[in-house]
Design a protein around this motif. Sequence first.
Motif, PDB file in Angstrom:
ATOM      1  N   LYS A 667       5.097  16.094  12.158  1.00  0.00           N
ATOM      2  CA  LYS A 667       5.154  14.551  11.661  1.00  0.00           C
ATOM      3  C   LYS A 667       3.998  14.414  11.643  1.00  0.00           C
ATOM      4  O   LYS A 667       3.617  12.827  11.003  1.00  0.00           O
ATOM      5  CB  LYS A 667       6.373  13.719  12.552  1.00  0.00           C
ATOM      6  N   ASN A 668       2.943  15.150  11.562  1.00  0.00           N
ATOM      7  CA  ASN A 668       1.307  14.395  10.603  1.00  0.00           C
ATOM      8  C   ASN A 668       0.891  14.969   9.321  1.00  0.00           C
ATOM      9  O   ASN A 668       0.456  15.823   9.105  1.00  0.00           O
ATOM     10  CB  ASN A 668       0.358  15.389  11.753  1.00  0.00           C
ATOM     11  N   ALA A 669       2.062  14.055   8.764  1.00  0.00           N
ATOM     12  CA  ALA A 669       2.655  14.561   7.454  1.00  0.00           C
ATOM     13  C   ALA A 669       0.997  14.155   6.734  1.00  0.00           C
ATOM     14  O   ALA A 669       0.775  14.533   5.850  1.00  0.00           O
ATOM     15  CB  ALA A 669       3.242  13.629   6.833  1.00  0.00           C
ATOM     16  N   SER A 670       0.332  12.525   6.549  1.00  0.00           N
ATOM     17  CA  SER A 670      -0.605  12.107   6.295  1.00  0.00           C
ATOM     18  C   SER A 670      -0.244  11.697   4.334  1.00  0.00           C
ATOM     19  O   SER A 670      -0.887  10.967   3.950  1.00  0.00           O
ATOM     20  CB  SER A 670      -2.027  13.458   5.354  1.00  0.00           C
ATOM     21  N   PHE A 671       0.993  12.363   4.085  1.00  0.00           N
ATOM     22  CA  PHE A 671       1.004  11.597   2.726  1.00  0.00           C
ATOM     23  C   PHE A 671       1.733  10.540   2.914  1.00  0.00           C
ATOM     24  O   PHE A 671       2.635   9.832   4.035  1.00  0.00           O
ATOM     25  CB  PHE A 671       2.648  12.675   2.380  1.00  0.00           C
ATOM     26  N   VAL A 672       1.465   9.462   2.217  1.00  0.00           N
ATOM     27  CA  VAL A 672       1.579   8.300   3.029  1.00  0.00           C
ATOM     28  C   VAL A 672       3.298   7.970   1.359  1.00  0.00           C
ATOM     29  O   VAL A 672       3.514   8.033   1.127  1.00  0.00           O
ATOM     30  CB  VAL A 672       0.533   7.069   1.186  1.00  0.00           C
ATOM     31  N   PRO A 673       3.424   7.216   2.578  1.00  0.00           N
ATOM     32  CA  PRO A 673       5.863   7.157   2.031  1.00  0.00           C
ATOM     33  C   PRO A 673       5.845   6.341   0.925  1.00  0.00           C
ATOM     34  O   PRO A 673       4.798   5.563   0.091  1.00  0.00           O
ATOM     35  CB  PRO A 673       6.018   6.703   2.966  1.00  0.00           C
ATOM     36  N   LEU A 674       6.362   6.908   0.390  1.00  0.00           N
ATOM     37  CA  LEU A 674       6.910   6.488  -0.764  1.00  0.00           C
ATOM     38  C   LEU A 674       8.612   5.474  -0.774  1.00  0.00           C
ATOM     39  O   LEU A 674       9.253   5.496   0.350  1.00  0.00           O
ATOM     40  CB  LEU A 674       7.719   7.490  -1.759  1.00  0.00           C
ATOM     41  N   PRO A 675       8.666   4.750  -1.760  1.00  0.00           N
ATOM     42  CA  PRO A 675       9.716   3.923  -1.466  1.00  0.00           C
ATOM     43  C   PRO A 675      11.109   4.014  -1.582  1.00  0.00           C
ATOM     44  O   PRO A 675      12.566   4.066  -1.147  1.00  0.00           O
ATOM     45  CB  PRO A 675       9.487   2.053  -2.377  1.00  0.00           C
ATOM     46  N   MET A 676      11.488   5.307  -1.605  1.00  0.00           N
ATOM     47  CA  MET A 676      12.788   5.708  -1.548  1.00  0.00           C
ATOM     48  C   MET A 676      12.761   6.950  -1.180  1.00  0.00           C
ATOM     49  O   MET A 676      11.577   7.856  -0.368  1.00  0.00           O
ATOM     50  CB  MET A 676      13.032   6.046  -2.967  1.00  0.00           C
ATOM     51  N   LYS A 677      13.602   8.140  -0.419  1.00  0.00           N
ATOM     52  CA  LYS A 677      14.064   8.609  -0.122  1.00  0.00           C
ATOM     53  C   LYS A 677      13.129  10.221  -0.276  1.00  0.00           C
ATOM     54  O   LYS A 677      12.890  10.320  -2.033  1.00  0.00           O
ATOM     55  CB  LYS A 677      15.085   9.291   0.549  1.00  0.00           C
ATOM     56  N   ALA A 678      13.051  11.576   0.348  1.00  0.00           N
ATOM     57  CA  ALA A 678      12.057  12.470  -0.909  1.00  0.00           C
ATOM     58  C   ALA A 678      13.004  13.180  -1.684  1.00  0.00           C
ATOM     59  O   ALA A 678      12.442  14.000  -2.262  1.00  0.00           O
ATOM     60  CB  ALA A 678      11.276  13.566   0.427  1.00  0.00           C
ATOM     61  N   ASP A 679      13.689  14.039  -0.894  1.00  0.00           N
ATOM     62  CA  ASP A 679      15.309  14.535  -1.436  1.00  0.00           C
ATOM     63  C   ASP A 679      15.559  13.466  -3.174  1.00  0.00           C
ATOM     64  O   ASP A 679      16.200  14.234  -4.092  1.00  0.00           O
ATOM     65  CB  ASP A 679      15.953  14.512  -1.076  1.00  0.00           C
ATOM     66  N   LYS A 680      15.271  12.444  -3.150  1.00  0.00           N
ATOM     67  CA  LYS A 680      16.058  11.294  -4.207  1.00  0.00           C
ATOM     68  C   LYS A 680      14.727  10.994  -5.396  1.00  0.00           C
ATOM     69  O   LYS A 680      14.215  10.234  -5.913  1.00  0.00           O
ATOM     70  CB  LYS A 680      16.445   9.996  -3.615  1.00  0.00           C
ATOM     71  N   TYR A 681      13.265  11.514  -5.173  1.00  0.00           N
ATOM     72  CA  TYR A 681      12.103  11.432  -5.712  1.00  0.00           C
ATOM     73  C   TYR A 681      11.439  13.286  -6.103  1.00  0.00           C
ATOM     74  O   TYR A 681      11.083  13.374  -5.132  1.00  0.00           O
ATOM     75  CB  TYR A 681      11.477  10.578  -4.859  1.00  0.00           C
ATOM     76  N   ASP A 682      10.884  13.320  -7.146  1.00  0.00           N
ATOM     77  CA  ASP A 682      10.127  13.788  -7.591  1.00  0.00           C
ATOM     78  C   ASP A 682       8.544  13.610  -7.508  1.00  0.00           C
ATOM     79  O   ASP A 682       8.170  12.889  -7.950  1.00  0.00           O
ATOM     80  CB  ASP A 682      10.934  14.400  -9.240  1.00  0.00           C
ATOM     81  N   MET A 683       7.942  14.577  -6.470  1.00  0.00           N
ATOM     82  CA  MET A 683       6.555  14.171  -5.972  1.00  0.00           C
ATOM     83  C   MET A 683       6.061  14.671  -7.364  1.00  0.00           C
ATOM     84  O   MET A 683       4.681  13.817  -7.203  1.00  0.00           O
ATOM     85  CB  MET A 683       6.962  14.824  -4.704  1.00  0.00           C
ATOM     86  N   SER A 684       6.484  15.312  -8.470  1.00  0.00           N
ATOM     87  CA  SER A 684       5.026  16.539  -9.111  1.00  0.00           C
ATOM     88  C   SER A 684       4.772  14.524  -9.942  1.00  0.00           C
ATOM     89  O   SER A 684       3.466  14.688 -10.955  1.00  0.00           O
ATOM     90  CB  SER A 684       5.611  16.920  -9.911  1.00  0.00           C
ATOM     91  N   GLN A 685       5.873  13.274  -9.795  1.00  0.00           N
ATOM     92  CA  GLN A 685       5.581  12.246 -10.736  1.00  0.00           C
ATOM     93  C   GLN A 685       5.085  11.516 -10.037  1.00  0.00           C
ATOM     94  O   GLN A 685       4.816   9.873 -10.585  1.00  0.00           O
ATOM     95  CB  GLN A 685       6.888  11.560 -11.844  1.00  0.00           C
ATOM     96  N   VAL A 686       4.881  11.779  -9.099  1.00  0.00           N
ATOM     97  CA  VAL A 686       4.253   9.787  -8.373  1.00  0.00           C
ATOM     98  C   VAL A 686       2.225  10.123  -8.835  1.00  0.00           C
ATOM     99  O   VAL A 686       1.675  11.097  -8.804  1.00  0.00           O
ATOM    100  CB  VAL A 686       4.544  10.906  -6.491  1.00  0.00           C
ATOM    101  N   SER A 687       2.321   9.485  -8.771  1.00  0.00           N
ATOM    102  CA  SER A 687       0.701   8.315  -8.896  1.00  0.00           C
ATOM    103  C   SER A 687       0.578   7.882  -8.353  1.00  0.00           C
ATOM    104  O   SER A 687       1.118   6.542  -8.567  1.00  0.00           O
ATOM    105  CB  SER A 687       0.410   8.748 -10.647  1.00  0.00           C
ATOM    106  N   ASN A 688      -0.130   7.027  -7.710  1.00  0.00           N
ATOM    107  CA  ASN A 688      -0.719   5.693  -6.785  1.00  0.00           C
ATOM    108  C   ASN A 688      -1.933   5.336  -6.597  1.00  0.00           C
ATOM    109  O   ASN A 688      -2.656   6.759  -6.241  1.00  0.00           O
ATOM    110  CB  ASN A 688       0.173   5.675  -5.725  1.00  0.00           C
TER     111      ASN A 688
END
Length: 727
Positions: A667-688
Motif C-alpha cells: 500500500k505504499n503506492a506513491s500515486f496520487v489518487p484519482l476521482p474514480m477507481k483504477a479499473d475504470k480509468y485509463d492511466m495512460s490518459q492521466v495528466s495532473n
Amino acid sequence: MNKLLSRGILCLLLMGSLACQKQIKETAVSPEQEEVSSKRMPFSQRTFLCDNKNGMASIFEVEYDFQGLQGNATLQPIVSISGHSHIAITPDKKWVVVVGNGNGKITLVPIREDYSTALTSSDLVVYNLNRNVRITQVDFDRDDRLFIAGREFLEVELPSGVAWGTSTSSLLNLKKYRSFSNTPANGVMNPIETVSEEEEYYDDDALSSTRPKFIGGDILFSQNSEETDGFETERLISFTRHKDRVNGQKLAKAMVVEMGTYENNSGKEKFYVSTKRLFSLQGQNKVTGAALVGDNHFMVSSNGATWFKVYNFNGDVIANPTINFPLGMSKLANGDMASTQDFDKNTFNPKSDNNKEITDPGKDYYTEWNENTGDNNHKYAEVKLYRPASGMSRDPQNMTEEEYNDSRDSRPNAANADIADYRKNAAKFVSLGGNGGYVLMRFENGVAVNSTTHLQVVETTWGRPAEFTTIEDAYASYKEKASVYVLPDVDQRYYTENLENHADWTMVGTASITNNKFDISGVASDKVYWVKIVDHADTQTPDGFDVNFVAAYDAEPEILIPSSISGDLPCDITVDSYAIRSGDDDPCDKVRNGEAMYRIPNASEVVLGSVNMFDATQRAFFGRKSGRSAIIGVFVANIDGKLHAYEIHDDCSVKGMRHFEWGGENKNASFVPLPMKADKYDMSQVSNTFIEWDEYDIIYEMDGQRVRVPFMKKQENRIRYSNASID
C-alpha cells in the motif's frame, strides 16, 4: 618457455593538436627516469617452437592471434641445430636458448625482428655444461635463473660476471634439487614470489599432491608481480606426460611446482621440489611443449598433432588452432615451446600514486574524467580478449619498440586500454575496427554493485571537448558509437570459449566519443566482473570506436531536495533516502526496476514548491510509532505527467504515501489518487499538475478541473488518504 618484462624506458610525447587519423611519434626518456608499472595483457607476443626430428632441432616462430584467440597458427622456420633439444628465452628477450638433451651444450639463437636473412654459425653463442644431463623441460624465472627438468631437477649457475650471450665456451655449473611428493618434514618452502594482495589463480588447499616426474612436456613460469602491478605472483607450472588416473582414465597433467630447502641427515642444507596436480590435459597425453601466451594462458603442443591447444589456469581449452606447416612438414614431432611477452610500460607519468594513469597537467582531461575520490570503490578494467573488425586487422604480436607508443601502429594493441590516458590527444587507446569488432574486459576482484554504481567508458577522439551533453551531440561531432554490456554475477577468473556469447550479457547503454557514464546499479545482485564493448553499425570511421579506458565507481547520489530549501530539513534528500516501509534501508527490487507503483523520482521530477515541512504541532500530531521514524514533512513529484506524493521522515528516509485507492507494494503506492477507481480509468490518459497543500490535503489540477485528495486519518503514525473528488 619464458615471458619477459620489457626493460626499455619509453616516453609518450604528444606533438601538438592533431586530427584523429594522424600518427604520433614519441621519444625516449632519460635512463635516470624511474621505470614504473606494466600491464597484464602482453603488449607484444612472440612464441617459438622447437621440433626435434631425425637428430635435428628445428626452431620456428609461431604466428597466431594471441589477443583474440582465433584463426590458425603458422610456423615460420628460423634455424636448425644438430641434436635433440629444448628451448627457453633469455630474460633480455635477445636469445632463444637451445638446451641440448644429453650433449651438455646450450646454444643461443638471436631473436630478430625478422629472419629474411639466414642465420649462420657465427650468429650463435655456445655454452658447455659441467656434465651431460637428460632433460625435457627448461625455463627462466623472473630472477634470470635457468631451470632444467627431466630425470633430475636442476638450476644452471652462470659464472660471476657472465651474462647470457656475452661469452662463449663458458663452463656452467648445475645445482641439483631432490624431488618429494610433499614438502619434507624438515623442509621449508621458498615461494618463487610473495605478494600480499594477489588474486588467487587457484585454491592451493584444493590441489592434491602428485609425483614430481618431469617426463616429456615443458615447464613455464607464469606472469609475476612486477608485470602485473603487484597483483599476481609468479608460479612454476610443469606439463608432463606422467599420468594420473582421473575418472577412470590415465591422463597427462599440468603440475604446480614448489621449490624449497631442507636439511639432510648430516644437517646440511639441500634443495627440493614437490608438485601438486593443477589439471588434466585433454587429448594431449604426448605433450611436448608449452608457452605462456595472452593473459596467463598456456599454448600446448603434443607429438603427432596438427594443432595446438590453448588452456586457461582452470584447465579449460579456450582455443584449438590448426597449424599451417611449412613445406615438407605435416605434423609435430617431439620438441618444446617458449615465448616472450613485452608489457606496455607507463613511463610518462608525473603521478607517483597510480601507475595505471597517464596525465599531463594543463593539457589533459584528468579533472573532467577521473572519478576516483579515494573512497568510492574506483577501479579500472583490464582487457582479456580483443577481436577487432576488418578496419583494424593487424595483430601486433611482433611490434618494434619504435611502434610501441606510435598511435597509428599501436592502436590494434589491446594493452593500450589497460592504461587510462587522460591527455586531451591521448595516444593510448585500442580501436575496435568498425561494426561488430569487440573487446572483453574484466575488473580485478569484481565491482560490488550498489545503488550508485556507475560504469565509465572513455573513448579517444582528438580535438574534442571532454564530454558532450547528449550522445546525439557526440555522434554528430564524430561518427563513432559502441554498445556497452556487462555480465551480471558471473565471477569466473579466466576467459572461457564463447564467453562473449553468454546468454546473460546485459546492455547498459550506447557510448559515443569522449566520456560516457552508465548507471549499472540495477543490473546485478552482487558483483560485475566482465564488460563487453561492441563497435556499432552506425560507426562510420575506418578504425572504429577507440577505447581509451573503462572504469567503475560509486557516484555521489543525486541530490533531489537540498537541505538548504528549509531549515527544518535535517539533510539532503537523495536516491539513497528512499525506502518502501519504515525501517527499510533501500527500496525493493520491484521499485528499482520500475515494476511497482512506488516510483523513485529524479531531481528534475521533484516539484520543489511542494516541499512542505511540518511545524511542531503537526509533528506532534503524527508522533512516532515505537522503533520507527517520524514524519516531518511531505512533497510531490511529477513523473510522466502523473503526481506521486511522499513523506519525509526524521531519519532522512522518504516513503510513498499510503493509498488504498491505487494499492501497490504494501500500500505504499506513491500515486496520487484519482476521482474514480483504477479499473475504470485509463492511466495512460492521466495528466495532473500540483497546485498546493491545504493542511494535509493535496490539491491538484486534472484536465482543467481542481481535484482534492482529502486526508482521511493517521494510521500507524503515517498519512492515509481518502478517495479523490472534484473540488
